[in-house]
Design a protein around this motif. Structure first.
Motif, PDB file in Angstrom:
ATOM      1  N   LEU A  42     -28.629  28.079  10.719  1.00  0.00           N
ATOM      2  CA  LEU A  42     -28.570  26.613  11.173  1.00  0.00           C
ATOM      3  C   LEU A  42     -28.777  25.966  12.502  1.00  0.00           C
ATOM      4  O   LEU A  42     -30.002  25.020  12.246  1.00  0.00           O
ATOM      5  CB  LEU A  42     -27.042  25.725  11.812  1.00  0.00           C
ATOM      6  CG  LEU A  42     -26.069  26.056   9.880  1.00  0.00           C
ATOM      7  CD1 LEU A  42     -24.452  25.975  10.607  1.00  0.00           C
ATOM      8  CD2 LEU A  42     -26.541  24.094   9.313  1.00  0.00           C
ATOM      9  N   ALA A  43     -29.005  27.071  13.575  1.00  0.00           N
ATOM     10  CA  ALA A  43     -29.756  26.696  14.202  1.00  0.00           C
ATOM     11  C   ALA A  43     -31.217  28.076  15.086  1.00  0.00           C
ATOM     12  O   ALA A  43     -31.195  28.266  15.686  1.00  0.00           O
ATOM     13  CB  ALA A  43     -28.555  26.637  15.609  1.00  0.00           C
ATOM     14  N   ASP A  46     -33.988  27.209  17.210  1.00  0.00           N
ATOM     15  CA  ASP A  46     -32.956  25.986  17.891  1.00  0.00           C
ATOM     16  C   ASP A  46     -33.381  26.535  19.757  1.00  0.00           C
ATOM     17  O   ASP A  46     -32.300  27.763  19.412  1.00  0.00           O
ATOM     18  CB  ASP A  46     -32.188  24.943  17.681  1.00  0.00           C
ATOM     19  CG  ASP A  46     -32.158  24.306  18.052  1.00  0.00           C
ATOM     20  OD1 ASP A  46     -31.778  24.189  19.547  1.00  0.00           O
ATOM     21  OD2 ASP A  46     -31.656  23.097  17.100  1.00  0.00           O
ATOM     22  N   TYR A  52     -25.137  26.235  21.589  1.00  0.00           N
ATOM     23  CA  TYR A  52     -24.063  26.481  19.911  1.00  0.00           C
ATOM     24  C   TYR A  52     -23.339  27.677  20.141  1.00  0.00           C
ATOM     25  O   TYR A  52     -22.208  27.584  19.486  1.00  0.00           O
ATOM     26  CB  TYR A  52     -24.864  26.630  19.057  1.00  0.00           C
ATOM     27  CG  TYR A  52     -26.260  24.745  18.152  1.00  0.00           C
ATOM     28  CD1 TYR A  52     -25.081  23.987  18.740  1.00  0.00           C
ATOM     29  CD2 TYR A  52     -27.611  25.055  18.135  1.00  0.00           C
ATOM     30  CE1 TYR A  52     -25.798  22.776  18.520  1.00  0.00           C
ATOM     31  CE2 TYR A  52     -27.880  23.940  18.222  1.00  0.00           C
ATOM     32  CZ  TYR A  52     -26.697  22.671  18.759  1.00  0.00           C
ATOM     33  OH  TYR A  52     -27.453  21.623  18.734  1.00  0.00           O
ATOM     34  N   GLY A 107     -27.222  17.447   7.171  1.00  0.00           N
ATOM     35  CA  GLY A 107     -27.888  17.474   8.263  1.00  0.00           C
ATOM     36  C   GLY A 107     -27.069  18.586   9.074  1.00  0.00           C
ATOM     37  O   GLY A 107     -26.176  18.898   9.403  1.00  0.00           O
ATOM     38  N   LYS A 108     -27.847  19.415   9.737  1.00  0.00           N
ATOM     39  CA  LYS A 108     -27.199  20.191  10.811  1.00  0.00           C
ATOM     40  C   LYS A 108     -26.410  20.197  11.645  1.00  0.00           C
ATOM     41  O   LYS A 108     -25.812  20.890  11.925  1.00  0.00           O
ATOM     42  CB  LYS A 108     -28.887  20.912  12.014  1.00  0.00           C
ATOM     43  CG  LYS A 108     -28.375  22.241  12.668  1.00  0.00           C
ATOM     44  CD  LYS A 108     -29.599  22.191  12.952  1.00  0.00           C
ATOM     45  CE  LYS A 108     -29.916  20.938  14.517  1.00  0.00           C
ATOM     46  NZ  LYS A 108     -31.385  22.071  14.934  1.00  0.00           N
ATOM     47  N   GLU A 109     -25.995  18.874  12.295  1.00  0.00           N
ATOM     48  CA  GLU A 109     -25.772  17.928  13.679  1.00  0.00           C
ATOM     49  C   GLU A 109     -23.998  17.931  12.507  1.00  0.00           C
ATOM     50  O   GLU A 109     -23.455  18.354  13.402  1.00  0.00           O
ATOM     51  CB  GLU A 109     -26.349  16.855  13.656  1.00  0.00           C
ATOM     52  CG  GLU A 109     -27.420  17.203  14.732  1.00  0.00           C
ATOM     53  CD  GLU A 109     -28.276  17.120  14.326  1.00  0.00           C
ATOM     54  OE1 GLU A 109     -28.369  17.125  13.094  1.00  0.00           O
ATOM     55  OE2 GLU A 109     -29.659  17.317  14.343  1.00  0.00           O
ATOM     56  N   LEU A 110     -24.333  17.210  11.659  1.00  0.00           N
ATOM     57  CA  LEU A 110     -22.801  17.483  11.223  1.00  0.00           C
ATOM     58  C   LEU A 110     -22.462  18.312  10.643  1.00  0.00           C
ATOM     59  O   LEU A 110     -20.780  19.065  11.083  1.00  0.00           O
ATOM     60  CB  LEU A 110     -22.901  16.517   9.381  1.00  0.00           C
ATOM     61  CG  LEU A 110     -22.028  16.321   8.678  1.00  0.00           C
ATOM     62  CD1 LEU A 110     -20.615  16.076   9.716  1.00  0.00           C
ATOM     63  CD2 LEU A 110     -22.185  15.866   7.499  1.00  0.00           C
ATOM     64  N   ILE A 112     -22.733  21.908  11.797  1.00  0.00           N
ATOM     65  CA  ILE A 112     -22.540  22.994  13.082  1.00  0.00           C
ATOM     66  C   ILE A 112     -20.993  21.790  13.669  1.00  0.00           C
ATOM     67  O   ILE A 112     -19.952  22.816  14.187  1.00  0.00           O
ATOM     68  CB  ILE A 112     -23.597  22.247  14.102  1.00  0.00           C
ATOM     69  CG1 ILE A 112     -24.661  23.055  13.795  1.00  0.00           C
ATOM     70  CG2 ILE A 112     -23.217  23.396  15.454  1.00  0.00           C
ATOM     71  CD1 ILE A 112     -26.041  22.962  14.482  1.00  0.00           C
ATOM     72  N   GLY A 113     -20.860  20.531  13.772  1.00  0.00           N
ATOM     73  CA  GLY A 113     -19.741  19.641  14.409  1.00  0.00           C
ATOM     74  C   GLY A 113     -18.541  19.815  13.146  1.00  0.00           C
ATOM     75  O   GLY A 113     -17.564  19.957  14.192  1.00  0.00           O
ATOM     76  N   SER A 114     -18.618  20.065  12.405  1.00  0.00           N
ATOM     77  CA  SER A 114     -17.106  20.155  11.670  1.00  0.00           C
ATOM     78  C   SER A 114     -17.058  21.305  11.157  1.00  0.00           C
ATOM     79  O   SER A 114     -15.924  21.939  11.899  1.00  0.00           O
ATOM     80  CB  SER A 114     -18.421  20.228   9.783  1.00  0.00           C
ATOM     81  OG  SER A 114     -18.489  19.272   9.420  1.00  0.00           O
TER      82      SER A 114
END
Length: 428
Positions: A42-43, A46, A52, A107-110, A112-114
């Motif tokens: 995921l990251a 990054d 994260y 997407g990556k943001e969704l 990671i947020g989940s």
């Protein structure tokens, strides 16, 4: 005629022991999987990866500071068995939508947020599950088997952590994240089913039933925690250990890799030695505590743990470092195992939820503060050294470990003296 004592104390204890091991396994698998998922997928690459990773740690630990003290008030009013089952079922339900999100490759943001939201939710519910379990354990464990039961709980916790730490990344590497998430959900459901099989646990004592105000019950729990000497002894000991833990969190890896110049493989062995020592200590704790007494050995274990860390700070070779980490793990297990019998014997009926929920934030707060202060002091020293055209002396990491060891030795010795004086004054 007295029958042979059960290995797992009683049927109810055995079921609660399995539930603890199973649910903890799910938490550990999730934590290790999320970390590996971030680093490898995921990251990966990054620049925000360290942020994260820090967010993962905060998501899992913040509820221990912010939720646990208040959860204990509710737990002491609710039916403990139902609380555990409800927490497990809701934790399992929280995993399901994250599996769906992972399956649709968002997407990556969704994603990671989940995952961060899931970690927070599970940690919050754990602050209800764990005190409720402690309340039940106070009821189901006979006084004569408290040390034995605490030792077996410690052994299960260490064993589960070791297996899950290896299994989570392995599952991710072989099959991806979804199987690991599904296993996490399954473990919570299995734990809930196991708890339903316990019997005659509805009548858990409720303290101060005449007090309905939440804040009045909260304050009374804190007052009880401090007023009862044996409970206060454990809470002070937990705070002392938290200071050492926080310092070690900031410097142990740096000490091993930069001061001792260990290879990555050697560092892994040294770190594993502590866990192996913990398993050995969990086995040795029962006969030792039964012979010496939990309340007497608890401060002694804190002092001995400090001495073992002093030795570790002074060593400069791989094999002595491994041996001292093994020894530290043994003593640490004895320190942890001693807490259970002390709290179960000293905590008034109906207060176990609040007492248990107080010790968790004390450990979290003391260790967090120690980590922040230590890391900032080392950063300041490193900047000073850099300004002078030199690098930070790696012996600074040894000094930091020694400071944490001194806190344990001095604090543990003061606790031992105080306990001995109290025992002497209580004699006729």
């Amino acid at each position: 005629m007295t029958g042979t004592p059960r290995f797992l104390v009683s049927r109810n204890f055995a079921l609660l022991w399995v539930a603890q091991a199973t649910s903890s396994f799910g938490e550990f698998v999730l934590g290790t999987t999320v970390t590996v998922w971030l680093v490898l997928d995921l990251a990966n690459g990054d620049p925000l990866l360290p942020t994260y990773i820090a967010a993962v740690v905060i998501a899992a630990s913040a509820p221990r500071l912010l939720v646990a003290p208040f959860a204990g008030v509710w737990v002491d009013r609710w039916q403990a068995k139902r609380t555990m089952i409800g927490a497990d079922v809701i934790r399992a339900a929280l995993v399901a939508p994250v599996i769906v999100v992972a399956a649709i490759t968002p997407g990556k943001e969704l994603m990671i947020g989940s995952l961060l939201g899931l970690l927070v939710g599970i940690s919050v519910l754990s602050q209800f599950f764990n005190p409720a379990r402690a309340a039940l354990m106070q009821v189901v464990i006979p006084a004569s088997r408290r040390v034995d039961a605490s030792s077996k709980s410690m052994f299960a916790g260490l064993g589960v952590a070791a297996i899950a730490a290896a299994l989570g990344p392995t599952l991710f590497a072989l099959y991806g994240a979804i199987p690991a998430l599904a296993m996490t959900m399954l473990t919570f459901l299995v734990s809930a089913v196991v708890i339903t099989q316990t019997r005659k646990l509805a009548a858990i004592p409720i303290s101060d039933p005449e007090i309905t105000s939440f804040w009045s019950r909260f304050r009374r729990g804190l007052a009880t925690a401090w007023r009862v000497h044996s409970v206060r002894l454990v809470l002070i000991g937990v705070g002392l250990y938290g200071v050492s833990l926080g310092i070690n969190n900031a410097v142990l890896a740096l000490f091993a890799l930069e001061t001792l110049h260990l290879s990555a493989a050697q560092y892994g062995i040294v770190a594993a030695a502590f866990s192996v020592g913990g398993l050995i200590g969990a086995v040795l704790a029962t006969p030792l505590l039964n012979k010496v007494g939990s309340e007497r050995l608890f401060p002694a274990a804190i002092v001995l743990l400090g001495l073992s860390y002093f030795g570790y700070a002074l060593t400069r070779d791989f094999w002595p470092a491994s041996a001292l980490m093994l020894l530290s793990g043994v003593i640490f297990a004895i320190y942890v195992v001693a807490q259970g019998p002390i709290l179960q014997a000293a905590t008034p009926p109906g207060f176990m939820g609040r007492i248990t929920a107080v010790s968790v934030p004390i450990l979290g707060l003391s260790s967090t503060l120690a980590t922040v202060i230590t890391s900032q002091l080392l950063a300041w020293a490193s900047l000073r050294a850099s300004a002078a055209g030199v690098t930070l002396d790696p012996q600074a990491y040894a000094v930091a470990i020694a400071v944490g060891a001194a806190v344990l030795c001095v604090g543990g010795a003061a606790m031992a003296v105080g306990s001995r004086r109290r025992l002497r004054e209580s004699r006729p």
